[in-house]
Design a protein around this motif. Structure first.
Motif, short mmCIF file in Angstrom:
data_model
loop_
_atom_site.label_atom_id
_atom_site.label_comp_id
_atom_site.label_asym_id
_atom_site.label_seq_id
_atom_site.Cartn_x
_atom_site.Cartn_y
_atom_site.Cartn_z
N TYR A 157 -14.08 -12.26 -27.64
CA TYR A 157 -12.92 -12.37 -26.77
C TYR A 157 -11.68 -12.10 -27.61
O TYR A 157 -11.67 -12.29 -28.82
CB TYR A 157 -12.84 -13.74 -26.09
N SER A 158 -10.62 -11.66 -26.94
CA SER A 158 -9.41 -11.31 -27.69
C SER A 158 -8.43 -12.47 -27.77
O SER A 158 -7.57 -12.49 -28.64
CB SER A 158 -8.73 -10.09 -27.06
N GLU A 159 -8.57 -13.44 -26.87
CA GLU A 159 -7.65 -14.57 -26.86
C GLU A 159 -8.30 -15.73 -26.14
O GLU A 159 -9.09 -15.55 -25.21
CB GLU A 159 -6.36 -14.16 -26.12
N ARG A 160 -7.96 -16.96 -26.58
CA ARG A 160 -8.45 -18.17 -25.92
C ARG A 160 -7.27 -19.10 -25.73
O ARG A 160 -6.48 -19.32 -26.65
CB ARG A 160 -9.52 -18.85 -26.77
N ARG A 161 -7.17 -19.65 -24.53
CA ARG A 161 -6.09 -20.61 -24.24
C ARG A 161 -6.70 -21.88 -23.67
O ARG A 161 -7.60 -21.84 -22.84
CB ARG A 161 -5.10 -20.04 -23.23
N ILE A 162 -6.18 -23.01 -24.11
CA ILE A 162 -6.56 -24.31 -23.57
C ILE A 162 -5.68 -24.58 -22.35
O ILE A 162 -4.49 -24.30 -22.36
CB ILE A 162 -6.34 -25.43 -24.61
N GLY A 163 -6.27 -25.14 -21.30
CA GLY A 163 -5.50 -25.46 -20.11
C GLY A 163 -6.40 -26.03 -19.03
O GLY A 163 -7.50 -26.52 -19.32
N HIS A 164 -5.96 -25.94 -17.80
CA HIS A 164 -6.74 -26.54 -16.71
C HIS A 164 -6.68 -25.70 -15.44
O HIS A 164 -5.81 -24.85 -15.28
CB HIS A 164 -6.24 -27.96 -16.43
N VAL A 165 -7.64 -26.00 -14.56
CA VAL A 165 -7.62 -25.47 -13.20
C VAL A 165 -7.51 -26.67 -12.26
O VAL A 165 -7.94 -27.78 -12.60
CB VAL A 165 -8.88 -24.63 -12.88
N GLU A 166 -6.94 -26.44 -11.10
CA GLU A 166 -6.79 -27.50 -10.11
C GLU A 166 -7.69 -27.22 -8.92
O GLU A 166 -8.05 -26.08 -8.65
CB GLU A 166 -5.33 -27.61 -9.68
N GLY A 167 -8.06 -28.29 -8.22
CA GLY A 167 -8.90 -28.15 -7.03
C GLY A 167 -10.39 -28.28 -7.32
O GLY A 167 -11.21 -28.12 -6.42
N TYR A 168 -10.74 -28.59 -8.58
CA TYR A 168 -12.14 -28.73 -8.98
C TYR A 168 -12.30 -29.92 -9.91
O TYR A 168 -11.41 -30.24 -10.68
CB TYR A 168 -12.61 -27.48 -9.75
N MET A 169 -13.48 -30.56 -9.84
CA MET A 169 -13.85 -31.64 -10.76
C MET A 169 -15.16 -31.25 -11.44
O MET A 169 -16.06 -30.71 -10.80
CB MET A 169 -14.06 -32.96 -10.01
N ARG A 170 -15.27 -31.56 -12.72
CA ARG A 170 -16.50 -31.30 -13.48
C ARG A 170 -17.53 -32.37 -13.13
O ARG A 170 -17.23 -33.56 -13.12
CB ARG A 170 -16.16 -31.34 -14.98
N ARG A 171 -18.75 -31.94 -12.87
CA ARG A 171 -19.86 -32.86 -12.58
C ARG A 171 -21.13 -32.34 -13.23
O ARG A 171 -21.32 -31.13 -13.34
CB ARG A 171 -20.09 -33.01 -11.07
N PHE A 172 -22.02 -33.23 -13.59
CA PHE A 172 -23.31 -32.85 -14.18
C PHE A 172 -24.37 -32.79 -13.07
O PHE A 172 -25.36 -33.50 -13.09
CB PHE A 172 -23.70 -33.84 -15.29
N TRP A 173 -24.16 -31.88 -12.15
CA TRP A 173 -25.02 -31.76 -10.98
C TRP A 173 -25.93 -30.54 -11.02
O TRP A 173 -26.76 -30.39 -10.15
CB TRP A 173 -24.16 -31.70 -9.72
N GLN A 174 -25.77 -29.69 -12.01
CA GLN A 174 -26.60 -28.50 -12.11
C GLN A 174 -27.75 -28.75 -13.08
O GLN A 174 -27.56 -29.31 -14.16
CB GLN A 174 -25.77 -27.30 -12.59
N GLY A 175 -28.95 -28.35 -12.68
CA GLY A 175 -30.11 -28.51 -13.55
C GLY A 175 -30.19 -27.38 -14.57
O GLY A 175 -29.65 -26.30 -14.36
N SER A 176 -30.85 -27.66 -15.66
CA SER A 176 -31.12 -26.65 -16.69
C SER A 176 -32.60 -26.73 -17.03
O SER A 176 -33.06 -27.76 -17.54
CB SER A 176 -30.27 -26.89 -17.94
N VAL A 177 -33.32 -25.66 -16.73
CA VAL A 177 -34.76 -25.64 -17.00
C VAL A 177 -35.10 -24.74 -18.18
O VAL A 177 -36.27 -24.51 -18.46
CB VAL A 177 -35.56 -25.21 -15.74
#
Length: 196
Positions: free
Chosen positions: A42-62
């Motif tokens: 990647y050419s650039e990385r920025r720390i920040g946030h998005v609105e309207g979403y919450m992080r949850r551990f609801w996705q499985g990984s097999v």
């Protein structure tokens, strides 16, 4: 440098979100393992946030953090009107990186793409559109909400070819703590009595 060389499927995805594969870059939001192990240039990385979403551990990984018999739990985003999720936006100019992400997140991970606005932590920088990946309840790896004790037991007992599921959660916690207090303060779970 343009993004020629993208898969036809991915170009269709960009077009459906009114993001053109030209000009030369696409911003992608990471809120899980992409924060500490993007796996692409990647050419650039920025720390920040998005609105309207919450992080949850609801996705499985097999594969990466579990198996078919003992799926792990990895982060996804769920829509919440008052939600805020911190992470990293990556500026990608290499079509191979975008094709890699599509394979990692969509083909293997069961995620789909959305576009939203990203607000950099540096308040002097303007918000801009980012593409993000999120899981929905109609994909085969979806695990959904669970009581916290059950979720913790599942994370503690799962292991995939990338290592223990607990390491994934700890890496995410470390990433959040290394940033600033505003990131570390993001709520980790719903209020008491709710499912995580």
């Amino acid at each position: 440098m343009g993004l020629s060389g993208l898969s036809a499927e991915f170009v269709d995805c960009l077009s459906s979100h009114e993001l053109s594969p030209e000009p030369a870059r696409v911003w992608v939001f990471g809120y899980g393992s992409l924060c500490w192990r993007p796996g692409f240039p990647y050419s650039e990385r920025r720390i920040g946030h998005v609105e309207g979403y919450m992080r949850r551990f609801w996705q499985g990984s097999v594969t990466h953090r579990g198996t078919r018999d003992k799926p792990g739990r990895v982060a996804t985003l769920v829509e919440r009107t008052q939600g805020v999720t911190w992470g990293c936006a990556f500026c990608i100019t290499d079509p191979a990186a975008i094709n890699y992400l599509h394979s990692r997140e969509v083909s293997l991970g069961g995620y789909e793409t959305r576009v939203t606005r990203f607000q950099p932590r540096d308040g002097r920088q303007r918000a801009f559109p980012v593409m993000l990946y999120l899981a929905t309840d109609d994909n085969p790896q979806w695990l959904g909400p669970a009581p916290l004790a059950q979720l913790a037991e599942q994370v503690a007992g799962a292991r995939g070819w990338k290592g223990p599921n607990a390491d994934y959660v700890l890496q995410l916690v470390r990433f959040m703590k290394r940033r600033d207090g505003s990131i570390a303060a993001e709520p980790a779970a719903e209020p008491p009595g709710r499912r995580c």
